[in-house]
Scaffold this motif. Structure first.
Motif, PDB file in Angstrom:
ATOM      1  N   TRP A 209    -107.114  50.051  14.834  1.00 19.72           N
ATOM      2  CA  TRP A 209    -105.824  50.721  15.052  1.00 19.72           C
ATOM      3  C   TRP A 209    -106.047  52.129  15.628  1.00 19.72           C
ATOM      4  N   LEU A 226    -100.541  52.408  20.267  1.00 18.52           N
ATOM      5  CA  LEU A 226    -100.013  53.729  19.925  1.00 18.52           C
ATOM      6  C   LEU A 226    -100.954  54.879  20.276  1.00 18.52           C
ATOM      7  N   THR A 227    -102.279  54.653  20.149  1.00 20.15           N
ATOM      8  CA  THR A 227    -103.203  55.733  20.503  1.00 20.15           C
ATOM      9  C   THR A 227    -102.936  56.216  21.922  1.00 20.15           C
ATOM     10  N   ILE A 230     -99.181  57.716  22.465  1.00 21.32           N
ATOM     11  CA  ILE A 230     -99.011  59.078  21.951  1.00 21.32           C
ATOM     12  C   ILE A 230     -99.724  60.087  22.825  1.00 21.32           C
ATOM     13  N   SER A 248     -95.489  60.213  15.896  1.00 12.02           N
ATOM     14  CA  SER A 248     -96.754  60.295  15.158  1.00 12.02           C
ATOM     15  C   SER A 248     -96.618  59.725  13.754  1.00 12.02           C
ATOM     16  N   ALA A 251     -96.738  56.135  13.742  1.00 18.26           N
ATOM     17  CA  ALA A 251     -98.045  55.607  14.140  1.00 18.26           C
ATOM     18  C   ALA A 251     -99.060  55.691  13.014  1.00 18.26           C
ATOM     19  N   ILE A 252     -98.944  56.713  12.151  1.00 13.38           N
ATOM     20  CA  ILE A 252     -99.979  56.859  11.125  1.00 13.38           C
ATOM     21  C   ILE A 252     -99.572  56.302   9.766  1.00 13.38           C
ATOM     22  N   ILE A 255    -101.173  52.931   8.539  1.00 10.20           N
ATOM     23  CA  ILE A 255    -102.617  53.034   8.355  1.00 10.20           C
ATOM     24  C   ILE A 255    -102.947  53.925   7.160  1.00 10.20           C
ATOM     25  N   LEU A 256    -102.141  54.968   6.935  1.00 12.30           N
ATOM     26  CA  LEU A 256    -102.366  55.811   5.754  1.00 12.30           C
ATOM     27  C   LEU A 256    -102.256  54.980   4.490  1.00 12.30           C
TER      28      LEU A 256
ATOM     29  N   PHE B 113    -107.510  58.903   8.317  1.00 16.31           N
ATOM     30  CA  PHE B 113    -106.754  57.745   8.796  1.00 16.31           C
ATOM     31  C   PHE B 113    -105.780  58.086   9.915  1.00 16.31           C
ATOM     32  N   MET B 115    -104.897  58.774  13.625  1.00 20.35           N
ATOM     33  CA  MET B 115    -105.556  58.427  14.885  1.00 20.35           C
ATOM     34  C   MET B 115    -105.873  59.701  15.679  1.00 20.35           C
ATOM     35  N   THR B 117    -105.633  60.753  18.722  1.00 17.45           N
ATOM     36  CA  THR B 117    -104.661  61.358  19.635  1.00 17.45           C
ATOM     37  C   THR B 117    -103.556  62.060  18.858  1.00 17.45           C
ATOM     38  N   VAL B 118    -103.163  61.512  17.721  1.00 19.37           N
ATOM     39  CA  VAL B 118    -102.126  62.163  16.921  1.00 19.37           C
ATOM     40  C   VAL B 118    -102.643  63.474  16.350  1.00 19.37           C
ATOM     41  N   LEU B 121    -102.917  66.137  19.050  1.00 22.29           N
ATOM     42  CA  LEU B 121    -101.642  66.659  19.558  1.00 22.29           C
ATOM     43  C   LEU B 121    -100.898  67.475  18.517  1.00 22.29           C
TER      44      LEU B 121
END
Lengths: 276, 290
Positions: A209, A226-227, A230, A248, A251-252, A255-256, B113, B115, B117-118, B121
């Motif tokens: 992911w 998403l990587t 974003i 963001s 997107a996270i 996974i969190l 956890f 990503m 790119t997040v 940014l």
């Protein structure tokens, strides 16, 4: 493990640890908070902490303007797809190496690991050209192939360390009791192997992911997970903090949550069993 | 226990993994080495003549290479120093008795956890932006001049962002190692009159050395390939101020379409990574016997 300390000492520890923990977590907290503000509130001077008018409009706008859920879906397909295919290839290999170890099993495992050490940029040009040639650029299939291959060594390794912990004696016992090969696998081995397989799947979905070298280089608009999606916010016109935060956060968040469940397995998976 | 029959079955079960990884390794690697010996630019159609070492001498003598190499070492070294020292301190902290230990642990691990790119940014815009970033507010609040982090100290800023991402990893592994430390040994030392510092340096540090080595080696492998953080924050700039080797090879190959030079750079990156990999493999291999 039970160490006795004074309540006072415990209170001091708690205070320091919570402060440090919240500081480290702060960027994530701030992103989540900002995602519920308006753009004006997001850049207000001085910053607004909690007393703003909470709104979901950023989430709606992000979806409307850029078809967010397509990219979200791409992330799901690519990470889950590559993990499941990797699992299907790796389970027999790890199984055989754990239960029928040969003289060269160790060398083989080390060699598999060594493929993981290859820096991706070292093979960027040929992979890009091969993808171009076979029409795999910006496709889900292409990314699934690459991510399956780069995570295969980790999957094999993790499964191997889990399978190795299954006591072989129990098979003998089952055989004595008259269990056939089918019973042996289905009712004895499988229940013991499932937890390890589940952790492996979880960790690999997380890794896939968040993978941000191949996903950025091999996709454009269509198959971008998403990587890559974003990353498009890095342009100057993307200076919309509230919308960036909403994109963001979505997107996270999944996974969190998965990551928190897999924190124990994380150490084993990422150190290839060197630290448990 | 293993019979002839089960051996054959095992080989059959292992072969798909081996063949796929062999293909994944040999085909692109062979192509990279082959391309690195050709004059091959995607913008110039036609023949791709064999030029021997020309791409290598061009890539290695390019001033950008030297900058990128230094930047790569600074990035890897800087992040390692911050995460290992920070990881030991955080590990020690989390190993103490406290209320809500599980929750603090979760808070500390979380950045891992996010990503790349997040996190890049969010840091770039919401913290490091010289006008609207939180650091700028903080500076103004303290009566200081806000800093444009990514323009004035691009590499340092990226080191900061990447350290934030990797600190949880170091912490988690060092904490796991600390928790396997024999408490009785510590108590015995305490009874024999060892102070907190000598207990730390003579018992905890030797016990942690193995975990620290693992952290250093694994992080190095990943840190040599930092890419997304640079791409979305600075694009390697200003100039080449924040270009690392990975980014330089990307720029040669996919921005300047110079397949030959990019491939030569890729081979250089592989050689560098292998030097680290050899040490890591030895560490992990030793553990397999145990």
């Amino acid at each position: 493990m039970a160490r006795k300390v004074s309540t006072r000492r415990k209170a001091v520890n708690t205070g320091i640890a919570w402060t440090v923990g919240l500081l480290i977590f702060f960027p994530i907290l701030w992103t989540v908070l900002t995602s519920f503000k308006t753009e004006a509130q997001a850049i207000a001077d001085p910053p607004i902490w909690f007393n703003f008018h909470w709104t979901l409009e950023n989430y709606v706008t992000v979806q409307e303007r850029s078809n967010y859920f397509r990219h979200f879906w791409n992330s799901v397909v690519i990470s889950v797809g590559s993990t499941l295919i990797g699992l299907a290839i790796a389970v027999p290999a790890a199984w055989a190496m754990a239960f029928v170890p040969g003289k060269r099993t160790k060398d083989l495992l080390m060699w598999m690991l060594s493929t993981k050490m290859l820096p991706p940029v070292g093979v960027l040009v040929p992979i890009y050209l091969l993808f171009q040639r076979f029409g795999l650029l910006d496709t889900q299939v292409g990314l699934i192939i690459v991510l399956t291959l780069i995570n295969l060594p980790i999957i094999v390794w993790m499964l191997y360390t889990y399978f190795r912990e299954i006591p072989v004696d129990i098979l003998e016992a089952a055989r004595m009791d008259g269990a056939g090969l089918k019973d042996e696998v289905i009712s004895v081995l499988l229940p013991m192997a499932v937890p390890g397989m589940a952790s492996t799947v979880l960790l690999n979905i997380i890794l896939a992911w968040n993978e941000a070298f191949w996903t950025l280089n091999l996709t454009a608009a269509k198959a971008a997970p998403l990587t890559a999606f974003i990353a498009s916010y890095s342009s100057p016109e993307g200076l919309f903090y509230a919308k960036l935060s909403a994109a963001s956060t979505m997107a996270i968040a999944p996974i969190l949550i998965m990551g928190w469940f897999s924190q124990k397995q994380l150490v084993r998976g990422l150190t290839f069993g060197a630290v448990k | 226990m293993a019979t002839q029959h089960s051996r054959a079955a095992a080989r059959f079960m292992i072969s798909p993994s081996v063949l796929l990884l062999l293909g994944w390794m040999l085909i692109p690697l062979g192509m990279t080495i082959y391309f690195s010996l050709l004059r091959y630019n995607l913008l110039m159609p036609g023949e791709h003549p064999f030029v021997g070492w020309e791409n290598y001498s061009y890539f290695l003598s390019d001033p950008a290479f030297k900058i990128a190499l230094v930047n790569t070492l600074l990035l890897v070294g800087g992040v390692l120093i911050i995460t290992v020292i920070g990881g030991v301190l955080l590990g020690l902290l989390l190993d103490q008795v406290m209320w809500g230990q599980g929750i603090v642990r979760i808070l500390v691990i979380a950045p891992f956890f996010v990503m790349p790119t997040v996190s890049a940014l969010v840091w770039k815009n919401m913290f490091m932006n010289p006008v609207n970033g939180l650091f700028a507010y903080l500076a103004k609040f303290l009566g200081l001049q806000p800093i444009d982090f990514l323009a004035q100290a691009p590499l340092m800023s990226i080191i900061g962002i990447v350290s934030w991402q990797w600190l949880p990893f170091a912490t988690l592994i060092l904490l796991t190692a600390m928790q396997s430390l024999d408490q009785e040994q510590l108590e015995a030392a305490e009874m024999d009159g060892a102070g907190p510092f000598s207990r730390f340096f003579y018992i905890v540090v030797p016990h942690l050395s193995r975990a620290v080595t693992v952290v250093i080696l694994i992080q190095t492998i990943f840190l040599l390939s930092v890419f997304a953080e640079i791409l979305v924050t600075t694009n390697g700039g200003p100039g080449n101020a924040s270009t690392n080797l990975t980014y330089l090879v990307y720029a040669e190959s996919l921005l300047r379409f110079d397949v030959g030079t990019g491939s030569a750079g890729g081979v250089v990156a592989i050689v560098l990574a292998n030097i680290v990999a050899i040490f890591l493999m030895r560490m992990i291999g030793k553990n397999l016997d145990a």
